[in-house]
Design a protein around this motif. Structure first.
Motif, PDB file in Angstrom:
ATOM      1  N   THR A 118       0.842  -1.185   0.000  1.00 29.73           N
ATOM      2  CA  THR A 118       0.000   0.000   0.000  1.00 29.73           C
ATOM      3  C   THR A 118       0.880   1.239   0.000  1.00 29.73           C
ATOM      4  O   THR A 118       1.878   1.302   0.734  1.00 29.73           O
ATOM      5  CB  THR A 118      -0.914   0.021   1.247  1.00 29.73           C
ATOM      6  N   VAL A 119       0.517   2.212  -0.814  1.00 28.87           N
ATOM      7  CA  VAL A 119       1.236   3.483  -0.851  1.00 28.87           C
ATOM      8  C   VAL A 119       0.230   4.618  -0.750  1.00 28.87           C
ATOM      9  O   VAL A 119      -0.981   4.420  -0.890  1.00 28.87           O
ATOM     10  CB  VAL A 119       2.068   3.640  -2.146  1.00 28.87           C
ATOM     11  N   ARG A 128       4.703   4.244  -6.576  1.00 31.92           N
ATOM     12  CA  ARG A 128       4.095   5.581  -6.640  1.00 31.92           C
ATOM     13  C   ARG A 128       4.312   6.208  -8.012  1.00 31.92           C
ATOM     14  O   ARG A 128       3.422   6.871  -8.565  1.00 31.92           O
ATOM     15  CB  ARG A 128       4.681   6.470  -5.539  1.00 31.92           C
ATOM     16  N   VAL A 168       1.822   4.817 -10.441  1.00 33.44           N
ATOM     17  CA  VAL A 168       0.515   5.445 -10.322  1.00 33.44           C
ATOM     18  C   VAL A 168       0.503   6.775 -11.061  1.00 33.44           C
ATOM     19  O   VAL A 168      -0.446   7.120 -11.762  1.00 33.44           O
ATOM     20  CB  VAL A 168       0.143   5.667  -8.837  1.00 33.44           C
ATOM     21  N   THR A 169       1.590   7.541 -10.937  1.00 33.49           N
ATOM     22  CA  THR A 169       1.675   8.848 -11.587  1.00 33.49           C
ATOM     23  C   THR A 169       1.616   8.707 -13.105  1.00 33.49           C
ATOM     24  O   THR A 169       0.912   9.452 -13.792  1.00 33.49           O
ATOM     25  CB  THR A 169       2.991   9.551 -11.191  1.00 33.49           C
ATOM     26  N   HIS A 192      -0.704   8.215  -2.501  1.00 28.97           N
ATOM     27  CA  HIS A 192      -0.476   9.033  -3.691  1.00 28.97           C
ATOM     28  C   HIS A 192      -1.504  10.156  -3.713  1.00 28.97           C
ATOM     29  O   HIS A 192      -2.719   9.899  -3.687  1.00 28.97           O
ATOM     30  CB  HIS A 192      -0.598   8.183  -4.957  1.00 28.97           C
ATOM     31  N   ASP A 193      -1.013  11.383  -3.727  1.00 22.22           N
ATOM     32  CA  ASP A 193      -1.884  12.567  -3.708  1.00 22.22           C
ATOM     33  C   ASP A 193      -2.876  12.502  -2.553  1.00 22.22           C
ATOM     34  O   ASP A 193      -4.066  12.839  -2.704  1.00 22.22           O
ATOM     35  CB  ASP A 193      -2.628  12.707  -5.039  1.00 22.22           C
ATOM     36  N   ARG A 224       8.405   0.898  -2.962  1.00 23.03           N
ATOM     37  CA  ARG A 224       7.192   1.722  -2.931  1.00 23.03           C
ATOM     38  C   ARG A 224       7.341   2.975  -3.784  1.00 23.03           C
ATOM     39  O   ARG A 224       6.368   3.475  -4.351  1.00 23.03           O
ATOM     40  CB  ARG A 224       6.848   2.088  -1.489  1.00 23.03           C
ATOM     41  N   ALA A 225       8.558   3.505  -3.888  1.00 27.73           N
ATOM     42  CA  ALA A 225       8.766   4.690  -4.728  1.00 27.73           C
ATOM     43  C   ALA A 225       8.455   4.380  -6.186  1.00 27.73           C
ATOM     44  O   ALA A 225       7.833   5.182  -6.896  1.00 27.73           O
ATOM     45  CB  ALA A 225      10.197   5.195  -4.575  1.00 27.73           C
TER      46      ALA A 225
END
Length: 526
Positions: free
Chosen positions: A462-463, A520, A523-524, A465-466, A516-517
């Motif tokens: 789980t991360v 993320r 997702v971007t 984002h925004d 995790r980076a």
């Protein structure tokens, strides 16, 4: 602060359980310098000709490894390395890597490992400066790229005694010419080193982005690697896979545990699966282990994971054929300071290793009641010697231990946990994994655990984002709606990810942990 002043708020029953659960068993490691354990194996008739290390067709017996590392120790002494010094080990996985580690330890120095193939030059420069490194061991392929006073290429050192060596130097004005790599009057070099001297300096990623060097002593390593359960029952005849980045503290577990107990260390090439297929013992992160097929590893009898949370499906898959250990602990408490043998029902992180303690404390450093979640502080023999050249951070994370008293220190792990009624530790994420979502405090690991209860889900993460939670589930065939429903059944509504992304595999960092980076960033892009 005293133990009495912090314990008085606990009910009497909890006070008794606090003392009983917090302390690991008392044991005396058979050696107090970690390389002495290797030497004891290498100098027995039974193991002198037994395979010690192998990598891509190159093999050394225990006797050969002992002799070659003796010559490296003598060479280091000849170029000015003294007990207490730090020697860089900047290379890639190889037999030379193992020879170098033992040579540095025999010289009375501490080795500072970095994988030169993937470590940025800026990071290497930081390591050189912070650790005060004057001498670096590497191989000829990389010797010309290292900006150290003296650089020794291990693959150019003669395998047999000679009267002259010429170590490569990146600065010709500092070129050193030792007179002998192996004095004829000294078969086994000996140098003054105490159990409290540093054996290895591991650079961890700091919270500010600047790596911190952690000083791990001989006593620290002997305590966890030469006693159960950290020794993993490794014995002569075992094949221990070396899968991890050499700069990662768990690589010391693979390498030094194997050689301390007479096993063969089998170093991976490009394919970790091929190495694991011939192994009997695997030590890995859950992320790396999840890339290995257990059905293709018929000889594996012991598995240990640490470094990040372990999904229960992973523990179930491997425990069907091997003894499976889940462990926990940052570098600052010597690789791992709690270990659990998985019982097939619940994944915990177990109990403190011998001669060590674990305390569950609140924000005021008062003991939590049994069953309450608090922050884990570690004490006893696992606590390392602090950070290199960073007294401020050392003072923040290493505090006087009020429970053991005297000059003992305890370390703030930043891991959250709680005691079960039977004295097992449950891991509940990290203090720096607690995030605010819609005004509510959420533990990312709790969301991940719920995601992994989804049918057919083998691993998840789980991360944020925004400002929103995004869950990743693997394999890509996992139903996102079912994953969302699994979290909704287990956790409050604000913990349900706003988006579920099925993926074939979770990306890993160079140390084998879920990246995790990178997720993320995914997702971007999406």
């Amino acid at each position: 602060m005293t133990a009495m002043s912090t314990l008085h708020s606990l009910p009497p029953d909890d006070r008794a359980l606090f003392h009983r659960f917090a302390a690991g068993p008392t044991e005396t490691p058979p050696f107090r310098r970690i390389h002495h354990a290797f030497q004891a194996q290498a100098r027995t008739a039974r193991l002198r000709d037994a395979p010690a290390v192998e990598h891509e067709g190159v093999h050394l017996t225990y006797g050969e490894l002992d002799a070659r590392s003796d010559r490296v120790a003598a060479t280091l002494a000849a170029v000015g390395v003294r007990p207490g010094d730090h020697v860089g080990l900047f290379l890639t996985r190889s037999v030379h890597m193992v020879v170098g580690i033992l040579g540095v330890l025999k010289a009375g120095a501490a080795y500072v490992p970095q994988d030169i193939r993937i470590t940025p030059p800026r990071h290497l420069d930081h390591v050189l400066r912070t650790a005060g490194i004057n001498v670096v061991l590497t191989t000829s392929e990389h010797a010309g790229t290292i900006q150290a006073r003296t650089t020794l290429a291990l693959d150019t050192l003669p395998p047999h005694p000679t009267h002259q060596t010429h170590p490569t130097s990146t600065h010709p004005t500092h070129q050193t010419h030792p007179t002998s790599t192996h004095p004829t009057h000294q078969t086994h070099p000996t140098h003054d080193v105490t159990p409290d001297d540093t054996a290895v300096v591991i650079f961890t990623s700091g919270t500010t982005g600047v790596p911190n060097g952690v000083r791990v002593t001989h006593a620290n390593l002997c305590n966890v690697l030469l006693t159960q359960p950290g020794s993993l029952g490794i014995r002569p005849g075992d094949r221990v896979a070396q899968l991890l980045n050499i700069a990662f503290d768990m690589a010391a577990w693979e390498i030094l545990a194997a050689l301390s107990h007479g096993a063969t260390l089998t170093i991976r090439g490009r394919d970790p699966q091929a190495t694991a297929a011939t192994a009997t013992v695997l030590i890995a992160t859950p992320g790396l282990l999840s890339t290995i097929d257990p059905t293709a590893c018929p000889h594996v009898r012991v598995v240990a994971v640490a470094g990040e949370r372990c999904p229960q499906p992973l523990a179930d898959a491997w425990s069907a054929q091997a003894t499976f250990h889940n462990a926990c602990g940052p570098t600052e408490v010597t690789i791992v300071n709690t270990v659990s043998r998985y019982d097939g029902h619940r994944v915990t992180i177990g109990r403190p290793v011998p001669n060590s303690t674990v305390y569950i404390l609140d924000e005021h450093l008062r003991p939590c009641r049994i069953g309450e979640i608090g922050e884990m502080w570690a004490g006893g023999a696992c606590v390392t010697a602090g950070y290199l050249n960073n007294d401020v951070l050392t003072a923040q994370r290493y505090r006087p231990d009020p429970f053991l008293g005297g000059d003992h220190l305890m370390f703030r792990t930043r891991d959250l946990g709680r005691w079960t009624p039977d004295g097992e530790l449950e891991h509940h994420g990290r203090t720096d994994d607690q995030v605010k979502v819609r005004g509510f405090r959420v533990e990312l690991d709790a969301v991940t655990s719920a995601l992994e209860t989804t049918e057919h889900c083998l691993k998840a993460t789980t991360v944020v984002h925004d400002g929103a939670l995004v869950g990743f589930v693997s394999p890509a065939t996992v139903d996102p709606d079912a994953a969302r429903a699994a979290v909704a059944r287990a956790l409050p509504y604000y913990c349900v990810p706003s988006r579920i992304v099925p993926v074939d595999d979770l990306p890993l960092t160079d140390r084998g942990k879920v990246d995790r980076a990178a997720l993320r960033a995914l997702v971007t892009v999406a």
